[in-house]
Design an enzyme around this catalytic site. Structure first.
Site, PDB file in Angstrom:
ATOM      1  N   SER A   4       0.775  -1.313   0.077  1.00  0.00           N
ATOM      2  CA  SER A   4       0.009   0.006  -0.049  1.00  0.00           C
ATOM      3  C   SER A   4       0.764   1.348  -0.154  1.00  0.00           C
ATOM      4  O   SER A   4       0.343   2.495  -0.344  1.00  0.00           O
ATOM      5  CB  SER A   4      -1.037  -0.029   1.221  1.00  0.00           C
ATOM      6  OG  SER A   4      -2.056  -1.146   1.070  1.00  0.00           O
ATOM      7  N   ASP A  26     -17.152   2.923  -2.603  1.00  0.00           N
ATOM      8  CA  ASP A  26     -16.319   1.693  -2.262  1.00  0.00           C
ATOM      9  C   ASP A  26     -17.504   0.659  -1.712  1.00  0.00           C
ATOM     10  O   ASP A  26     -17.903   0.992  -0.396  1.00  0.00           O
ATOM     11  CB  ASP A  26     -15.231   1.917  -1.269  1.00  0.00           C
ATOM     12  CG  ASP A  26     -14.765   0.413  -0.662  1.00  0.00           C
ATOM     13  OD1 ASP A  26     -14.858  -0.401  -1.330  1.00  0.00           O
ATOM     14  OD2 ASP A  26     -14.072   0.638   0.391  1.00  0.00           O
TER      15      ASP A  26
END
Length: 618
Positions: A329, A353
């Site tokens: 990430s 999302d």
């Protein structure tokens, strides 16, 4: 009456003639030797009684940025051979081989490589007092065996910064063949790794020597002349010893805690790089597992080498520069920078999302769904779905371009040997290696730092430094100055700007503010930096590992408003980056900002283990 010569007189005259001829021949031979070979024979005579005993120059010291002595030299004993009346007898070599625990053929190969018959043949360096005692006790059985005092490398803190410092060892046959023209000779010590190898010429100095008259047993009887050795140049490093020691202790304590208490038994390898983002100076360099470079003085023992060689986590590997991992990430910093700069998204735009992307059903860890979120929340919370969509909008070619602009996919240029280049995911690589076309799902993986993406810890330290300093990419460096024995600066090293990423203030602000929230209650590392008095910007990463537990990353810089420290930490098979790498980074930051060290669970566990060990000794 005529006189006659008696038989006795005839014999006497014949004998006199013979004697006269012998004397004439001897005088002629003596004259011949004196006139035509006098100098040569004088040298041969001297060779039988005079020996040149080389004095190895002490290598220059290593100092940290504040003048703390880290590496120096100490006196040590070397066992050498001085052939007085011809080659050393085999029976003597056999006795010596037993005492030194060496193979006879190894000893003979050293003798065969000796060019100068006047110089001793160095058989073994830095031998212990027990060997010296055994040789002295059997002096009459070991003609031609002598003990020399030579300089031996001394790493004062043993394992501290071992991968950075490197180690020294006796020159090998292969190395000698390459370096003989540079003045190296059999038995010389030279740097084998790290700074010792890179700066070997600068720190090795100039050897001296003594001209000594010896008796028939090889014992010195008179000093005929002496040339003092010249100390080598010293290195003043950019390393801060306080930060280095804190980083190593924090890493060791955390690894042990992960293994024993958090269910990560293979969390035995890790690396950390601490850098000044404004200059590229390396402040700390840690790789685990490690080794003690002092063990290599005089040749590492078979027992010690077996311990190192049998370790499946390879203690000799410098993971800071020569281990490649998926960035996870933390790579979202690059993806975000590309999307914002290319106008593929604005900081204000929100993306839904639902837990999975709508084109390819790739989702978040543990099935999390954050709903409508903007860039700030997505980066602070490390939302995968959001960045899958950014990858979809950017495309792999633009993502590759931005990754390379940060210096990924190429060595950083630090002046150490063995640096890996990492890998930036791209179409060409896949076509050449796998002979396959590129798929959108691979762009999704690349956008969150998985798939083909590979980085080294020092590249990640450089990446977060560029966000901290506004897009400037400096060459990392570890040597500040080379200093002569009289204190004069021989060479000075300054920051080297390699490139600048044209990131707008708006893009930098969007990335920085999101990274700031990672270390607050709103982010993934908030509980680690809870109450930390210096504002920190950071990013956690948890990287999938097909061979075991996940790897944990943490990158950070601080202070947030005026960055002077950038940190990258990787813990192999340590699980979540917030559990494994972030606590190590906090300890590093505490040392860097001169804060009192806090105690976490790993510290308490380390104290508990130490107390039990002390009790066991009693």
């Amino acid at each position: 009456m005529a006189m006659t010569t008696s038989p006795i007189n005839k014999r006497f005259n014949a004998l006199a003639i013979i004697i006269a001829l012998i004397i004439t021949l001897l005088v002629s031979r003596l004259a011949y030797l004196q006139i035509f070979h006098g100098r040569e024979n004088a040298v041969m005579a001297d060779n039988n009684r005079i020996r040149l005993l080389p004095i190895t120059a002490p290598r220059g010291a290593f100092y940290d940025r504040n003048g703390t002595l880290l590496v120096t030299s100490r006196p040590g004993f070397t066992v050498s051979l001085v052939p007085i009346d011809g080659p050393i007898r085999d029976d003597v070599l056999e006795r010596l081989a037993v005492i030194l625990n060496m193979k006879l053929d190894v000893m003979k190969s050293k003798i065969a490589l000796q060019d100068n018959p006047l110089e001793p043949v160095r058989i073994k360096n830095d031998v212990g007092p027990e060997i010296i005692t055994r040789i002295q006790e059997r002096r009459d059985e070991l003609p031609g065996v002598i003990i020399e005092v030579q300089a031996v490398r001394n790493y004062l803190d043993n394992e501290l910064a071992a991968h950075l410092f490197g180690y020294v060892g006796e020159i090998s046959d292969t190395e000698l063949a390459k370096k003989k023209s540079q003045g190296y000779k059999t038995g010389d010590l030279l740097g084998k790794a790290g700074l010792e190898r890179v700066y070997d010429k600068e720190v090795r100095g100039v050897d001296g020597g003594s001209q000594i008259e010896v008796d028939v047993s090889g014992k010195p009887v008179k000093m005929l002349g002496k040339k003092e050795a010249v100390l080598g140049n010293s290195l003043v490093l950019t390393i801060d010893a306080t930060i280095q020691k804190a980083a190593e202790k924090a890493m060791d304590d955390r690894l042990q805690y992960l293994q024993d208490r958090l269910g990560n038994p293979n969390a035995k390898a890790a690396a950390a790089v601490v850098m000044n983002p404004q200059t590229g100076e390396i402040l700390a360099f840690v790789s685990r597992p490690t080794f003690n470079p002092n063990l290599f003085n005089g040749g590492i023992s078979a027992k010690d080498w077996k311990v190192i060689n049998d370790n499946p986590f390879n203690p000799m590997q410098n993971r800071t520069i020569s281990a490649e991992y998926s960035p996870g990430s933390a790579f979202k910093i690059v993806t975000g920078a590309a999307a914002l700069e290319l106008g593929k998204i604005t900081p204000e735009e929100k993306i839904l999302d639902t837990g999975k992307h709508w084109i390819i059903p790739k989702g978040n860890a543990h099935g999390a769904a954050l709903g409508w979120i903007n860039f700030h929340t997505a980066l602070a919370k490390s939302d995968n779905v959001f960045f899958y969509e950014l990858g979809n909008r950017i495309g792999i070619d633009n993502l590759e371009k931005f990754a390379r602009s940060f210096g990924l996919g190429s060595p950083t240029g630090i002046n150490l040997l063995g640096e890996d280049s990492g890998l930036v995911a791209n179409r060409k690589y896949k076509q050449e290696v796998y002979e396959e076309e590129w798929y959108l799902s691979e762009t999704f993986d690349a956008a969150i730092g998985q798939g083909f993406q590979l980085v080294t810890p020092i590249q990640m330290a450089s990446l977060i430094s560029q966000i901290a300093n506004g897009g400037k990419r400096y060459r990392p460096y570890v040597v500040s100055r080379i200093v002569s024995p009289n204190g004069e600066t021989v060479q000075d090293f300054q920051p080297d700007l390699l490139g600048t990423i044209p990131l707008s203030d708006k893009t930098l602000t969007a990335i920085r503010t999101a990274l700031r929230d990672v270390s607050t209650d709103a982010g993934t590392a908030g509980y680690i930096f809870n109450g930390f008095p210096v504002p920190i910007a950071s990013k956690t990463s948890t990287v999938e590992n097909p061979h075991g537990d996940d790897h944990g990353w943490f990158v950070a810089y601080g202070p947030y408003d005026n960055p002077t420290i950038a940190v990258a930490v990787i813990v192999e098979q340590g699980g979540y980056g917030s559990d494994s790498a972030a606590p190590i980074a906090r300890k590093i930051m505490e040392a860097a900002f001169h804060l009192p060290p806090s105690k976490d669970a790993a510290d308490l566990y380390a104290e508990e283990r130490a107390a039990k060990q002390d009790a066991g000794k009693k």
